[in-house]
Design an enzyme around this catalytic site. Structure first.
Site, PDB file in Angstrom:
ATOM      1  N   SER A   1       0.900  -1.228   0.053  1.00 57.60           N
ATOM      2  CA  SER A   1      -0.178  -0.049  -0.143  1.00 57.60           C
ATOM      3  C   SER A   1       0.975   1.249  -0.056  1.00 57.60           C
ATOM      4  CB  SER A   1      -0.891   0.118   1.206  1.00 57.60           C
ATOM      5  OG  SER A   1      -0.194   0.454   2.503  1.00 57.60           O
ATOM      6  N   ASP A   2      -0.032   2.338  -0.315  1.00 62.37           N
ATOM      7  CA  ASP A   2       0.914   3.616  -0.269  1.00 62.37           C
ATOM      8  C   ASP A   2       0.830   3.812   1.414  1.00 62.37           C
ATOM      9  OD1 ASP A   2       2.045   6.031  -0.263  1.00 62.37           O
ATOM     10  OD2 ASP A   2       1.048   6.817  -2.017  1.00 62.37           O
ATOM     11  N   CYS A   3       1.677   4.602   1.638  1.00 60.09           N
ATOM     12  CA  CYS A   3       1.581   4.787   3.332  1.00 60.09           C
ATOM     13  C   CYS A   3       0.336   5.234   4.071  1.00 60.09           C
ATOM     14  CB  CYS A   3       2.971   5.408   3.596  1.00 60.09           C
ATOM     15  SG  CYS A   3       4.462   4.747   3.149  1.00 60.09           S
TER      16      CYS A   3
END
Length: 787
Positions: free
Chosen positions: A305-307
């Site tokens: 995932s993106d953060c």
């Protein structure tokens, strides 16, 4: 404590550059990172607890080895290791590992990368931002740069200062000129991005699906339809991108297809936004139907995932009623790593409630560790050439030269009335503006510690000029003109004036989108004052996005405009190499420069591309207005003539679709990669200056579904070092995929009709041909049952 301080200091530029994503994520990274600043360890497969586990058996395939490893983990160990700052499994001698290292245009500061305060591993090569590298239209250059980045990344890992996987590249097309992260991309055209990313991934990973070892693992981000951060109060974390299947297939996803299917990237990052109502990191249509089932993203590759994007599924997307369900939805959809702490916190609850099971957790963990197997993580170091790389392989003379070459090749000459290259009689310069003495700013965002940074001021001095530097004004200053008089006075004393300005990280970066495309602050007011001095005046425009240069373009007192993006460690040298004629400019704009009115005609949240009553059309393919400077524009110091290599009558004027498809099935792995033809152009330098030339081939015609794009790029190449009166043949291969169009369902077709190929933006050469027979589907597109 000393290691903790060092790590915190190394994160400061990332916080400053990004805004930052989430403090909780980075604090978690610090908590794990205190043991990993110099301690990216490797498992002991000789004497350690795993010695007799199949993961250490080099005769087995990576996924078998990884499955054997995770099979002996407890449920707690499985959930603990679902995050980027993985603690490993100490009882098995499996070290902690941080999956988040950055390398957008050089090894960069990030939770997984730590620079030393001095001495060895205190810096790494810093190349231009991708937007400027994209402007070079030089794919072998991109592969060479990626090869150096991966070499330096491996050296840092061998010293315990970086991971083995790098969350790069950003391959979202730069559709909207206001996007703050457009600087991280190679440009707006999907075909261009496809070629760029293929060569980048090959350079980073050490080949196409290399065996026995990957060099490093790359990560194509952000999947999918992500090109807005924070605009008019609408933020990426909760934005729902409404995108047709036609636009997904035709525009937003081709770079990802090339990255995954053709270049065999080992990881992909799902984005913050939702796509058609479902958050990307919980979107099985994206992560399973397209990524794995259609493009063949195999089980020895993983999705991160993106953060904090997994957390965003719960809030602000409000897609689930509780956090555990959000974490479960992400895992089941195919998100294997949560950049953050959310999954490790809530997956135990999801497991206890039966929302997921141990098999789901093991599948994600096996994907991750299969990639580490492919990197040689569990194998003897003496058998791996990449494990031998060290400090002597960082910032080599070749790397320095390549960083300089990339900056030179990417700079674009937008206007020149003959003042450039500067006359040798010009010895005293007035160098004015907020970029005139820029150093760190040369790197843009996602940067590391550069070995050196050559500002425009230093570049001018090294070129032998007497320079009077005046700051003049800031990028965003509006009401303060106190610096103008000193700038004007310096201009009067000079032989020529260079104004260096444009955009910077205060107005375009992650989490900061622009509201307009006009020059910010009062920079143009200062330029107007300098125009009245009457000296030769050059505007050096920097920044990732384009600005409306109408006033500069139309002013007879502005003699030249050059765009320099974020040019990296040798930016000032490269600028003055071009201004003095030491090197001739040949870069091309990788994005459209729109007039200011464009920003008022379509909101950033409108994902459509084709013109309508509420949209003037996006990118050069569809824009119905007149650009200030069009995609692919770029001037030279010389002139060229062009001819088809061979007699024009020898060019094919008709192709049978059935025959092309039949031959393609025999020669290409996928029909969209099958050849249509190769168009050969003889380029002759008819001027007096040695120069590169970028050959761009566009196609146009009324084929396929209406409306039809004005034109689309189908091939390009860069001819190097063409001397006066010399000729070279530019080979421009065109594939069926390059001329294909997507229907409303997303399927790609080759259509019968009349096609015209044209060389360069001005159509220097044209050739018309027909495709005959029935329209033929060359690529299917999965059905999105959720929409």
């Amino acid at each position: 404590m000393e290691l903790l301080v060092e790590l915190l200091l190394s994160f400061l530029p990332l916080w400053m550059a990004n805004g930052l994503r989430r403090l909780s994520t980075l604090l978690a990274a610090v908590a794990v990172g205190t043991t990993s600043v110099r301690a990216y360890g490797f498992p002991d497969c000789v004497n350690g607890p795993l010695a007799n586990n199949t993961v250490c058996d080099t005769t087995k395939d990576p996924i078998t080895r990884a499955r054997a490893l995770v099979e002996i983990w407890t449920d707690e160990e499985l959930t603990n290791n679902t995050v980027n700052a993985s603690p490993g499994v100490p009882r098995l001698g499996l070290p902690a590992y941080n999956w988040w290292s950055e390398g957008l245009h050089g090894v960069a500061q990030s939770p997984g990368v730590t620079f030393a305060p001095s001495g060895e591993f205190s810096y790494a090569s810093s190349f231009p931002q991708p937007i400027l590298m994209g402007a070079a239209f030089d794919d072998p250059l991109i592969q060479a740069i990626a090869t150096i980045v991966s070499t330096e990344g491996r050296a840092f890992n061998n010293a315990g200062r970086a991971g083995l996987d790098y969350w790069t590249p950003n391959i979202n097309p730069f559709k909207d000129p206001r996007w703050g992260r457009g600087q991280e991309t190679p440009g707006e055209d999907p075909f261009h991005l496809q070629q760029y990313v293929y060569h980048l991934i090959v350079g980073l990973q050490g080949g196409v699906d290399p065996k026995p070892y990957f060099k490093v693992i790359a990560d194509c981000k952000h999947f999918a339809a992500y090109d807005m951060d924070n605009w008019e109060g609408i933020v990426r974390y909760g934005f729902d991108a409404r995108v047709t299947q036609q636009d997904l297939s035709d525009y937003y996803l081709p770079p990802f297809q090339t990255c995954v299917r053709d270049a065999k990237v080992a990881s992909v990052m799902c984005s913050y936004n939702a796509v058609n109502g479902i958050p990307s990191c919980a979107n099985s249509f994206l992560l399973q139907d397209i990524l794995r089932d259609t493009w063949g993203f195999t089980d020895d590759r993983w999705v991160t995932s993106d953060c904090d994007a997994v957390q965003n599924i719960y809030t602000p997307h409000n897609y689930t009623e509780d956090p555990a369900q959000a974490a479960a939805d992400a895992l089941l959809a195919g998100t294997d790593i949560d950049c953050g702490t959310f999954s490790a916190t809530y997956l135990p609850d999801a497991l206890a409630r039966g929302l997921i099971n141990s098999t789901d957790l093991k599948r994600a963990a096996a994907r991750q560790y299969a990639s580490l197997v492919r990197l040689g993580y569990f194998d003897p170091p003496e058998s791996q050439p990449y494990r031998q790389l060290g400090w002597s392989d960082v910032n080599t003379p070749d790397a320095q030269q390549l960083a300089h070459t990339a900056a030179v090749e990417g700079m674009v000459l937008l206007k020149n009335d003959g003042v450039l290259p500067l006359s040798k009689r010009i010895r005293k310069l007035a160098l004015i503006g907020p970029w005139a003495n820029a150093t760190r700013l040369l790197q843009g965002n996602y940067f590391g510690v550069a070995p050196f940074l050559v500002s425009p001021l230093l570049g001018a001095q090294q070129a032998g000029f007497e320079v009077e530097y005046v700051f003049g004004t800031n990028v965003t200053t509006r009401n303060d003109t106190s610096g103008f008089p000193a700038a004007v006075a310096a201009a009067k004393r000079a032989d020529a004036v260079i104004f260096a300005g444009g955009l910077d990280e205060t107005v375009e970066r992650e989490e900061v989108d622009r509201l307009n495309v006009t020059w910010p602050g009062n920079q143009l007011d200062l330029v107007a004052e300098l125009e009245r001095v009457g000296k030769p005046l050059v505007v050096a425009q920097f920044g990732g996005g384009q600005l409306d240069d109408t006033a500069l373009k139309s002013s007879r007192a502005v003699n030249a405009i050059i765009w320099g993006g974020y040019p990296g460690q040798s930016g000032g040298t490269a600028l003055f190499d071009i201004l003095t004629g030491k090197t001739a400019p040949a870069g091309r704009l990788p994005i459209t420069q729109y007039p200011a009115a464009y920003a008022d005609q379509v909101p950033m949240t409108d994902m459509t591309l084709r013109p309508s009553a509420t949209n003037p059309g996006r990118t050069y393919k569809w824009y119905s207005g007149t650009p200030v400077f069009e995609f692919g524009f770029g001037l030279h110091y010389t002139t060229f003539s062009f001819a088809w290599a061979g007699a024009p009558r020898g060019l094919t004027t008709s192709y049978s679709i059935a025959q092309l498809v039949s031959k393609g099935r025999q020669s290409a792995a996928f029909l969209d990669l099958a050849p249509l033809d190769t168009f050969s152009v003889r380029v002759t330098n008819t001027g007096k200056v040695t120069s590169d030339y970028v050959a761009l081939l566009f196609v146009s015609g009324s084929f396929g579904p209406a409306p039809h794009p004005k034109k689309q790029l189908v091939s390009y190449t860069r001819v190097h070092g063409l001397g006066p009166k010399r000729s070279s043949v530019a080979e421009l291969p065109v594939t069926l995929g390059a001329i294909a169009r997507a229907d409303e369902t997303g399927a790609k077709w080759v259509y019968p009709g009349t096609y015209t190929v044209a060389l360069d933006t001005s159509g220097e050469l044209k050739h018309t041909f027909t495709l005959t027979g029935q329209a033929t589907k060359i690529a299917d597109w999965p059905s999105d049952s959720s929409s």
